[in-house]
Design a protein around this motif. Structure first.
Motif, PDB file in Angstrom:
ATOM      1  N   ARG A   1       0.838  -1.192   0.000  1.00 61.76           N
ATOM      2  CA  ARG A   1       0.000   0.000   0.000  1.00 61.76           C
ATOM      3  C   ARG A   1       0.878   1.248   0.000  1.00 61.76           C
ATOM      4  N   LYS A   2       0.490   2.232  -0.807  1.00 66.40           N
ATOM      5  CA  LYS A   2       1.244   3.482  -0.868  1.00 66.40           C
ATOM      6  C   LYS A   2       0.835   4.370   0.302  1.00 66.40           C
ATOM      7  N   ALA A   3       1.857   4.978   0.927  1.00 67.57           N
ATOM      8  CA  ALA A   3       1.617   5.796   2.116  1.00 67.57           C
ATOM      9  C   ALA A   3       2.065   7.233   1.895  1.00 67.57           C
ATOM     10  N   CYS A   4       1.335   8.139   2.506  1.00 66.92           N
ATOM     11  CA  CYS A   4       1.603   9.566   2.436  1.00 66.92           C
ATOM     12  C   CYS A   4       1.671  10.104   3.860  1.00 66.92           C
ATOM     13  N   CYS A   5       2.706  10.893   4.158  1.00 62.07           N
ATOM     14  CA  CYS A   5       2.803  11.520   5.478  1.00 62.07           C
ATOM     15  C   CYS A   5       2.545  13.013   5.354  1.00 62.07           C
ATOM     16  N   PHE A   6       2.322  13.632   6.500  1.00 60.73           N
ATOM     17  CA  PHE A   6       2.079  15.070   6.577  1.00 60.73           C
ATOM     18  C   PHE A   6       3.112  15.716   7.484  1.00 60.73           C
ATOM     19  N   THR A   7       3.471  16.942   7.160  1.00 61.69           N
ATOM     20  CA  THR A   7       4.256  17.768   8.070  1.00 61.69           C
ATOM     21  C   THR A   7       3.837  19.210   7.858  1.00 61.69           C
ATOM     22  N   GLY A   8       3.784  19.954   8.952  1.00 63.95           N
ATOM     23  CA  GLY A   8       3.379  21.351   8.845  1.00 63.95           C
ATOM     24  C   GLY A   8       3.479  22.048  10.186  1.00 63.95           C
ATOM     25  N   HIS A   9       3.296  23.326  10.151  1.00 62.88           N
ATOM     26  CA  HIS A   9       3.460  24.162  11.335  1.00 62.88           C
ATOM     27  C   HIS A   9       2.270  24.058  12.279  1.00 62.88           C
ATOM     28  N   GLY A  34      13.115  24.869  11.897  1.00 64.16           N
ATOM     29  CA  GLY A  34      12.174  24.115  12.727  1.00 64.16           C
ATOM     30  C   GLY A  34      11.931  22.694  12.252  1.00 64.16           C
ATOM     31  N   GLY A  35      11.048  22.028  12.971  1.00 65.05           N
ATOM     32  CA  GLY A  35      10.764  20.624  12.735  1.00 65.05           C
ATOM     33  C   GLY A  35      10.144  20.332  11.383  1.00 65.05           C
ATOM     34  N   THR A  36       9.306  21.242  10.888  1.00 66.13           N
ATOM     35  CA  THR A  36       8.687  21.016   9.577  1.00 66.13           C
ATOM     36  C   THR A  36       9.754  21.025   8.489  1.00 66.13           C
ATOM     37  N   LEU A  37      10.646  21.998   8.528  1.00 61.69           N
ATOM     38  CA  LEU A  37      11.730  22.043   7.542  1.00 61.69           C
ATOM     39  C   LEU A  37      12.606  20.800   7.650  1.00 61.69           C
ATOM     40  N   MET A  38      12.909  20.397   8.870  1.00 61.85           N
ATOM     41  CA  MET A  38      13.731  19.206   9.073  1.00 61.85           C
ATOM     42  C   MET A  38      13.055  17.969   8.464  1.00 61.85           C
ATOM     43  N   THR A  39      11.740  17.869   8.647  1.00 64.79           N
ATOM     44  CA  THR A  39      10.998  16.720   8.115  1.00 64.79           C
ATOM     45  C   THR A  39      10.966  16.752   6.587  1.00 64.79           C
ATOM     46  N   VAL A  40      10.755  17.925   6.020  1.00 61.48           N
ATOM     47  CA  VAL A  40      10.785  18.060   4.561  1.00 61.48           C
ATOM     48  C   VAL A  40      12.162  17.664   4.039  1.00 61.48           C
ATOM     49  N   ASN A  41      13.210  18.113   4.704  1.00 66.24           N
ATOM     50  CA  ASN A  41      14.562  17.745   4.280  1.00 66.24           C
ATOM     51  C   ASN A  41      14.791  16.239   4.357  1.00 66.24           C
ATOM     52  N   MET A  42      14.234  15.585   5.376  1.00 62.12           N
ATOM     53  CA  MET A  42      14.324  14.117   5.465  1.00 62.12           C
ATOM     54  C   MET A  42      13.658  13.469   4.260  1.00 62.12           C
ATOM     55  N   ILE A  93       3.077  15.482   2.205  1.00 59.43           N
ATOM     56  CA  ILE A  93       2.317  16.715   1.982  1.00 59.43           C
ATOM     57  C   ILE A  93       2.759  17.683   3.071  1.00 59.43           C
ATOM     58  N   ALA A  94       3.277  18.851   2.656  1.00 57.98           N
ATOM     59  CA  ALA A  94       3.913  19.770   3.602  1.00 57.98           C
ATOM     60  C   ALA A  94       3.313  21.169   3.544  1.00 57.98           C
ATOM     61  N   TYR A  95       3.097  21.721   4.731  1.00 53.88           N
ATOM     62  CA  TYR A  95       2.733  23.127   4.883  1.00 53.88           C
ATOM     63  C   TYR A  95       3.943  23.804   5.514  1.00 53.88           C
ATOM     64  N   LEU A  96       4.812  24.329   4.664  1.00 54.48           N
ATOM     65  CA  LEU A  96       6.105  24.876   5.093  1.00 54.48           C
ATOM     66  C   LEU A  96       6.153  26.370   4.808  1.00 54.48           C
ATOM     67  N   ARG A  97       6.270  27.167   5.883  1.00 57.55           N
ATOM     68  CA  ARG A  97       6.309  28.619   5.739  1.00 57.55           C
ATOM     69  C   ARG A  97       7.505  29.255   6.430  1.00 57.55           C
ATOM     70  N   LYS A  98       8.293  28.476   7.183  1.00 56.04           N
ATOM     71  CA  LYS A  98       9.426  29.029   7.933  1.00 56.04           C
ATOM     72  C   LYS A  98      10.716  28.348   7.492  1.00 56.04           C
ATOM     73  N   PRO A  99      11.819  29.086   7.493  1.00 56.83           N
ATOM     74  CA  PRO A  99      13.096  28.519   7.061  1.00 56.83           C
ATOM     75  C   PRO A  99      13.838  27.759   8.162  1.00 56.83           C
ATOM     76  N   GLU A 137       8.495  12.205  -3.084  1.00 56.85           N
ATOM     77  CA  GLU A 137       7.857  13.413  -3.591  1.00 56.85           C
ATOM     78  C   GLU A 137       7.314  14.247  -2.439  1.00 56.85           C
ATOM     79  N   VAL A 138       7.535  15.540  -2.495  1.00 52.57           N
ATOM     80  CA  VAL A 138       6.977  16.456  -1.504  1.00 52.57           C
ATOM     81  C   VAL A 138       5.995  17.376  -2.228  1.00 52.57           C
ATOM     82  N   ILE A 139       4.765  17.406  -1.728  1.00 52.66           N
ATOM     83  CA  ILE A 139       3.732  18.305  -2.241  1.00 52.66           C
ATOM     84  C   ILE A 139       3.668  19.488  -1.282  1.00 52.66           C
ATOM     85  N   TYR A 140       3.995  20.673  -1.765  1.00 54.90           N
ATOM     86  CA  TYR A 140       3.988  21.881  -0.931  1.00 54.90           C
ATOM     87  C   TYR A 140       2.653  22.594  -1.063  1.00 54.90           C
ATOM     88  N   LEU A 141       2.059  22.912   0.075  1.00 50.05           N
ATOM     89  CA  LEU A 141       0.780  23.654   0.061  1.00 50.05           C
ATOM     90  C   LEU A 141       1.040  25.130   0.291  1.00 50.05           C
TER      91      LEU A 141
END
Length: 158
Positions: A4-12, A139-147, A131-137, A154-158
């Motif tokens: 099964r294909k999985a999608c994670c979320f990260t955001g502020h 913090g944890g969201t940026l770290m997760t996106v970088n991972m 799927i990422a809601y990234l607005r700050k350069p 694939e990272v989908i930026y909102l």
């Protein structure tokens, strides 16, 4: 059996104020991103249960699950008391999300230094998309996106 294909979320944790055009745009973009993922065969959605974006993303997955019973929400909680300091309304949302999730995995009974990072690593480790809601350069969201980028998903930026 096909995995099964999985999608994670990260955001502020901080989101636009409810009722504003920016909040409506975020909700709409998130709904489209989740629906698009489902249309592309993603059925597992991994969430960290943090206040703000995570709760909003989990609720969106649960809404979409009503249209497709194969959709599963899995919550990876960094430590058992994660929601202890949430506002009352967010505690109620969090509890409902955990109750409705297909799986809840608690990494630790107690807080430990690095537990949030461990949660984020687990999210990315098991994901094929983020799927990422990234607005700050920072913090944890940026770290997760970088991972996710380092893993090559694939990272989908909102």
């Amino acid at each position: 059996m096909t995995p099964r294909k999985a999608c994670c979320f990260t955001g502020h944790r901080e989101l636009p104020k409810e009722g504003t055009p920016a909040y409506f745009q975020l909700r709409l973009a998130l709904l489209h991103a989740v629906r698009d993922a489902i249309a592309e065969g993603f059925t597992v959605f991994l969430n960290g249960g943090a206040s703000g974006f995570d709760l909003l993303a989990a609720e969106t997955v649960l809404e979409c699950r009503a249209l497709d019973p194969l959709v599963e929400l899995r919550v990876i909680v960094p430590y058992a008391g994660q929601a202890d300091r949430y506002a009352f309304a967010d505690k109620k949302r969090y509890r409902r999300i955990l109750d409705e999730a297909a799986q809840v995995h608690v990494l630790s009974e107690k807080y430990f230094s690095g537990c949030m990072r461990a949660r984020n690593e687990r999210l990315v480790c098991h994901a094929d998309r983020c799927i990422a809601y990234l607005r700050k350069p920072s913090g944890g969201t940026l770290m997760t996106v970088n991972m996710a980028v380092k893993k090559g998903i694939e990272v989908i930026y909102l």
